[in-house]
Design an enzyme around this catalytic site. Structure first.
Site, PDB file in Angstrom:
ATOM      1  N   SER A  43       6.113 -10.180   9.088  1.00  0.00           N
ATOM      2  CA  SER A  43       5.155 -10.091   8.991  1.00  0.00           C
ATOM      3  C   SER A  43       4.608 -10.611   7.722  1.00  0.00           C
ATOM      4  O   SER A  43       5.154 -11.165   7.628  1.00  0.00           O
ATOM      5  CB  SER A  43       5.942  -8.315   7.754  1.00  0.00           C
ATOM      6  OG  SER A  43       5.982  -8.581   6.857  1.00  0.00           O
ATOM      7  N   SER A  45       4.060  -9.612   4.800  1.00  0.00           N
ATOM      8  CA  SER A  45       3.546  -9.822   3.240  1.00  0.00           C
ATOM      9  C   SER A  45       3.767 -10.694   2.132  1.00  0.00           C
ATOM     10  O   SER A  45       3.649 -10.732   0.887  1.00  0.00           O
ATOM     11  CB  SER A  45       5.189  -9.157   3.047  1.00  0.00           C
ATOM     12  OG  SER A  45       5.877  -9.112   3.487  1.00  0.00           O
ATOM     13  N   LYS A 106      11.380 -11.034   0.096  1.00  0.00           N
ATOM     14  CA  LYS A 106      10.845 -11.296  -0.799  1.00  0.00           C
ATOM     15  C   LYS A 106      10.257 -12.604  -1.929  1.00  0.00           C
ATOM     16  O   LYS A 106      11.580 -12.316  -2.096  1.00  0.00           O
ATOM     17  CB  LYS A 106      10.272  -9.878  -1.630  1.00  0.00           C
ATOM     18  CG  LYS A 106      10.090  -8.707  -0.396  1.00  0.00           C
ATOM     19  CD  LYS A 106       8.889  -7.859  -0.293  1.00  0.00           C
ATOM     20  CE  LYS A 106       8.474  -7.054   1.214  1.00  0.00           C
ATOM     21  NZ  LYS A 106       7.106  -7.355   2.012  1.00  0.00           N
ATOM     22  N   SER A 197       1.991  -5.610   0.912  1.00  0.00           N
ATOM     23  CA  SER A 197       2.962  -5.512   1.094  1.00  0.00           C
ATOM     24  C   SER A 197       4.396  -4.536   0.542  1.00  0.00           C
ATOM     25  O   SER A 197       3.591  -3.645  -0.950  1.00  0.00           O
ATOM     26  CB  SER A 197       3.925  -6.426  -0.771  1.00  0.00           C
ATOM     27  OG  SER A 197       5.622  -6.619  -0.429  1.00  0.00           O
TER      28      SER A 197
END
Length: 250
Positions: A43, A45, A106, A197
């Site tokens: 993705s 994010s 992350k 995110s």
């Protein structure tokens, strides 16, 4: 050479091939479980640091090993073996606490005992603002997913780790949050693409240490346009050669 000898030699040859394949699979499994695991970015994010189509190596030994270090996460033991603690600013792969079948990636922002809060788009750690400098804009849809220039900031954490973040839209729900207190044995994570995110501000919540899979180290391949690495005919137009062997964290 008799027919029986020929048959035995042929059988032996097939057996040797099977043996080599099995050994290679076992070796690959050991490397993937103990040392490095390849990971693809699913993705946007972590833009602009990581883009869809980036393929990177995740260091499995950086944080030690938990049940989630093994394929399919079998419930063989609790906690971590040879535990290593993430540093503030690490980009980490982890199992989503609410659904451990899913891998997320992350940046680790809050350590156990920290307080974390967003105020007007700025990050605060333990009540103090994190150094944040506006460094211009990016006008590249491949990096931002936006057909317009997007503001870019450079954040520098108290330990000196520095990275870029995107500010796609002002005044989003994630720009102002309550103060989060990170529990013991857990971590607070954010995406660098702050307005796009799903992270500890929202449904991800605090990440238990047991859910950590590893630390993102280096990008070894990158291709744009949603292309598969197997679509070699698209390589001349879509390969991002400047991202090969780049850091996966900055």
């Amino acid at each position: 050479m008799t027919v029986a000898e020929k048959t035995e030699k042929k059988s032996g040859g097939i057996g040797e091939v099977v043996s080599v394949i099995v050994q290679a699979l076992i070796l690959a499994l050991i490397i993937r479980t103990i040392l490095f695991q390849p990971f693809s970015i699913p993705s946007g994010s972590m833009r602009p640091t990581l883009l869809e189509g980036d393929y990177l190596f995740v260091s499995k030994f950086a944080y030690g090993y938990s049940r989630y270090s093994l394929p399919f996460g079998p419930d063989l033991f609790e906690g971590r073996i040879w535990e290593g603690e993430p540093e503030r600013g690490d980009v980490a792969v982890f199992k989503l606490p609410s659904n451990p079948r899913l891998d997320y990636i992350k940046r680790v922002i809050g350590l156990p005992g920290d307080t974390v809060q967003m105020r007007d788009g700025a990050l605060f750690l333990n009540g103090e603002p994190v150094e944040r400098e506006a460094i211009g804009t990016i006008d590249d849809v491949d990096i931002t997913e936006q057909q317009r220039p997007v503001r870019v900031y450079r954040e520098t954490l108290p330990n000196g780790v520095s990275y870029r973040t995107l500010d796609v839209t002002e005044g989003t729900v994630g720009d102002d949050t309550r103060e989060f207190v990170v529990p013991e044995g857990h971590y607070f994570v954010l995406g660098d693409n702050r307005d796009n995110s799903a992270d500890s501000r929202f449904n991800v919540g605090f990440v238990p240490a047991e859910n950590l899979v590893g630390r993102a180290n280096i990008i070894f391949f990158s291709i744009a346009g949603g292309a598969s690495p197997l679509e070699v005919w698209r390589w001349p137009a879509e390969l991002r050669l400047d991202r090969f062997f780049a850091s996966a964290a900055r």
